[in-house]
Scaffold this motif. Structure first.
Motif, mmCIF file in Angstrom:
data_model
loop_
_atom_site.group_PDB
_atom_site.id
_atom_site.type_symbol
_atom_site.label_atom_id
_atom_site.label_comp_id
_atom_site.label_asym_id
_atom_site.label_seq_id
_atom_site.Cartn_x
_atom_site.Cartn_y
_atom_site.Cartn_z
ATOM 1 N N ASN A 227 -5.448 -8.008 7.150
ATOM 2 C CA ASN A 227 -4.506 -7.209 7.963
ATOM 3 C C ASN A 227 -3.968 -6.226 7.063
ATOM 4 O O ASN A 227 -2.551 -6.485 6.536
ATOM 5 N N CYS A 228 -4.568 -5.125 6.670
ATOM 6 C CA CYS A 228 -4.021 -3.948 5.795
ATOM 7 C C CYS A 228 -3.731 -2.806 6.646
ATOM 8 O O CYS A 228 -4.501 -2.409 7.196
ATOM 9 N N PHE A 229 -2.707 -2.283 6.280
ATOM 10 C CA PHE A 229 -2.293 -1.057 7.350
ATOM 11 C C PHE A 229 -1.557 0.028 5.978
ATOM 12 O O PHE A 229 -0.887 -0.383 5.193
ATOM 13 N N GLU A 230 -1.840 1.291 6.446
ATOM 14 C CA GLU A 230 -1.126 2.440 5.641
ATOM 15 C C GLU A 230 0.203 2.756 6.145
ATOM 16 O O GLU A 230 0.352 2.401 7.408
ATOM 17 N N LEU A 231 1.219 3.019 5.318
ATOM 18 C CA LEU A 231 2.433 3.331 5.822
ATOM 19 C C LEU A 231 2.672 4.664 5.754
ATOM 20 O O LEU A 231 2.312 5.273 4.682
ATOM 21 N N THR A 232 3.401 5.238 6.810
ATOM 22 C CA THR A 232 3.749 6.559 6.673
ATOM 23 C C THR A 232 5.215 6.595 7.123
ATOM 24 O O THR A 232 5.790 6.329 7.830
ATOM 25 N N GLY A 233 6.132 7.266 5.842
ATOM 26 C CA GLY A 233 7.183 7.491 6.070
ATOM 27 C C GLY A 233 7.888 5.889 6.176
ATOM 28 O O GLY A 233 8.982 5.717 6.622
ATOM 29 N N GLY A 234 7.461 4.901 5.604
ATOM 30 C CA GLY A 234 7.908 3.590 5.561
ATOM 31 C C GLY A 234 7.608 3.075 6.835
ATOM 32 O O GLY A 234 8.141 1.615 7.068
ATOM 33 N N GLU B 118 12.797 -3.755 3.997
ATOM 34 C CA GLU B 118 12.538 -2.248 3.529
ATOM 35 C C GLU B 118 11.159 -2.219 2.653
ATOM 36 O O GLU B 118 10.723 -2.838 2.105
ATOM 37 N N THR B 119 10.475 -1.047 3.381
ATOM 38 C CA THR B 119 8.992 -0.729 2.810
ATOM 39 C C THR B 119 9.389 -0.009 1.372
ATOM 40 O O THR B 119 8.245 0.510 0.738
ATOM 41 N N GLY B 120 10.663 0.813 1.262
ATOM 42 C CA GLY B 120 10.592 1.619 0.238
ATOM 43 C C GLY B 120 9.442 2.913 -0.031
ATOM 44 O O GLY B 120 9.113 3.445 1.321
ATOM 45 N N SER B 121 8.856 2.953 -1.184
ATOM 46 C CA SER B 121 7.652 4.058 -1.214
ATOM 47 C C SER B 121 6.368 3.259 -1.059
ATOM 48 O O SER B 121 5.364 4.175 -1.618
ATOM 49 N N LEU C 71 2.233 -2.616 -0.928
ATOM 50 C CA LEU C 71 1.000 -1.990 -1.670
ATOM 51 C C LEU C 71 1.365 -0.576 -2.195
ATOM 52 O O LEU C 71 1.877 0.227 -1.349
ATOM 53 N N ALA C 72 1.317 -0.590 -3.575
ATOM 54 C CA ALA C 72 1.822 0.901 -4.245
ATOM 55 C C ALA C 72 0.819 2.143 -3.750
ATOM 56 O O ALA C 72 1.484 3.187 -3.793
ATOM 57 N N ARG C 73 -0.232 1.796 -3.589
ATOM 58 C CA ARG C 73 -1.411 2.979 -3.281
ATOM 59 C C ARG C 73 -2.398 2.385 -2.388
ATOM 60 O O ARG C 73 -2.551 1.446 -2.096
ATOM 61 N N ARG C 74 -3.084 3.485 -1.877
ATOM 62 C CA ARG C 74 -4.145 3.249 -1.051
ATOM 63 C C ARG C 74 -5.247 3.012 -1.588
ATOM 64 O O ARG C 74 -6.238 2.063 -1.452
#
Length: 336
Positions: free
Chosen positions: A240-247, A258-261, A333-336
Motif C-alpha cells: 500500500n504505497c501512495f504519493e503525497l501531494t502537499g502532505g 505529520e507527513t512533513g516534506s 518515503l523521501a522520494r518517489r
C-alpha cells in the motif's frame, strides 16, 4: 580500512542510446556478502558481468584488492562465478567438475585431490564424488557448481540468481548452506537476485538497483523497515504505497501525524486495521493464505491490501467494511 572492491563512475552499455548502468559508485569490504537486488532490467546482472570481466565498461574503473582490474582478462582477475544454470560438464564426474579449474591452472595432482576432497566435504558431497551431474538432484548440482568456484580460492565470488531453478524447500536449504560457507570460509561475495527473501536472509548489506543506478543501500533491516522511496517500498512488500501531494493522500491528511516534506507514504498489509476507522472500502478479493486471509479493498484512496487472522470473522465479496491506516504502521518515503 581500504575498500576490497570499488567501482568508480562505472558506465556499461549494450550499444543502445541509454546505458544499462551509468556512473555507478559502489564499494565493499573483504569477507562482506552484498546482495544486488532489483527487478529484471535494473542493471544488477550487467554490473556483475563487468566485475567478472565478461563485459567491457564504456567508462569507469573496477578495483579489486588494491588492483585495477578494469581491463584485466576474466581468467586473470581472481573472481569466481556461480551461474544460474549450474553450467556443469555432463560427461565429467563430480570430482572432475570441481577439479576442472585447478587442472587448467596446472596444479599438481596431489594438491588437486587434497583441495577437491576438502571442498566436497565442506558442501556435503564427498559421497557423490564419482557420480555424474545427471545422477544428482538440482540442489546437489548447485552444490557442485558452488564447490567448483570455491576450490580455486577466488578473491571474490559472484553468484548470479543461483537458487532460482530450485523448489522452495531446496532454496531454503541452499540459503542455509551459503550462509554457513560464507561464515566458515570468509569469502567475499556478491549475490545477484530479484528475490527479497534471499537478500534479507543472506546479505550483510543490500543494494537495491533501479534503471542502472543505486536506489538505496543499507543493512537488511534498513531496506526492509526504512525504505527511502516508493520504488523500494513497493519492492520490499509495502503493498500500500501512495504519493503525497502537499502532505495529503488523495486530498486527505493522514490522521494523527505529520507527513512533513515526504513524497510518499506506505503501509504493509498487516498494518491495515480492518473493522474500524474513518475509511470505508468494498471487498473485491479475498485469499486464504493459511494463518491469514488477505483482502483487497476498493476504496476512494485506491486499492488497499489488508490482512486478518484466519481465525477472525471472514468478510465476503462485495461487503463494505471500515478500515484504518494507523500511524504506528506507516513509513514516510523521501522520494518517489
Amino acid at each position: 580500512m581500504s575498500d576490497f572492491l570499488k567501482l568508480e563512475k562505472l558506465t556499461l552499455n549494450y550499444g543502445g542510446p541509454t546505458p544499462a548502468v551509468e556512473n555507478l559508485d559502489f564499494s565493499m569490504q573483504a569477507s562482506e556478502l552484498v546482495a544486488l537486488l532489483g527487478p529484471s532490467g535494473c542493471g544488477k546482472t550487467t554490473t556483475m558481468r563487468a566485475i567478472a570481466g565478461l563485459m567491457k565498461p564504456a567508462s569507469g574503473t573496477i578495483m579489486l584488492d588494491n588492483r585495477d582490474i578494469t581491463r584485466v582478462p576474466a581468467n586473470k582477475r581472481g573472481v569466481g562465478l556461480v551461474f544460474q544454470s549450474y553450467a556443469l560438464f555432463p560427461h565429467l564426474s563430480v570430482f572432475e567438475n570441481v577439479a576442472f579449474g585447478l587442472r587448467l591452472a596446472r596444479v599438481s595432482s596431489a594438491d588437486i585431490k587434497r583441495r577437491v576432497d576438502a571442498v566436497l566435504a565442506s558442501v556435503g558431497l564427498s559421497h557423490l564424488a564419482d557420480r555424474q551431474p545427471r545422477e544428482l538432484s538440482g540442489g546437489q548440482q548447485q552444490r557442485v557448481a558452488l564447490a567448483r568456484s570455491i576450490v580455486v580460492e577466488p578473491k571474490l565470488l559472484l553468484l548470479d540468481e543461483p537458487l532460482s531453478n530450485l523448489d522452495a524447500r531446496l532454496r531454503l536449504e541452499m540459503r542455509s548452506e551459503l550462509s554457513r560457507l560464507q561464515d566458515e570460509l570468509g569469502i567475499t561475495m556478491i549475490y545477484v537476485t530479484h528475490d527479497q527473501a534471499e537478500a534479507l536472509a543472506l546479505a550483510d548489506r543490500i543494494i537495491v538497483m533501479r534503471e542502472g543506478r543505486i536506489e538505496q543501500s543499507g543493512t537488511p533491516e534498513d531496506i526492509y523497515e526504512r525504505p527511502v522511496s516508493i520504488f523500494v517500498a513497493n519492492f520490499m512488500g509495502f503493498e500500500n504505497c501512495f504519493e503525497l501531494t502537499g502532505g495529503k493522500l488523495k486530498g486527505i491528511a493522514p490522521a494523527g501525524f505529520e507527513t512533513g516534506s515526504a513524497a510518499g507514504i506506505a503501509w504493509r498489509p498487516h498494518a491495515v486495521l480492518l473493522g474500524q476507522g474513518a475509511h470505508k472500502g468494498t471487498v473485491v478479493g479475498a485469499s486464504y493464505l493459511g494463518q491469514v486471509v488477505e483482502y483487497l479493498l476498493s476504496t476512494p484512496l485506491g486499492d488497499i491490501k489488508a490482512e486478518a487472522l484466519a481465525s477472525a470473522p471472514r468478510h465476503g465479496m462485495g461487503e463494505e467494511i471500515a478500515f484504518d491506516l494507523p500511524q504506528a504502521g506507516a513509513v514516510l518515503l523521501a522520494r518517489r
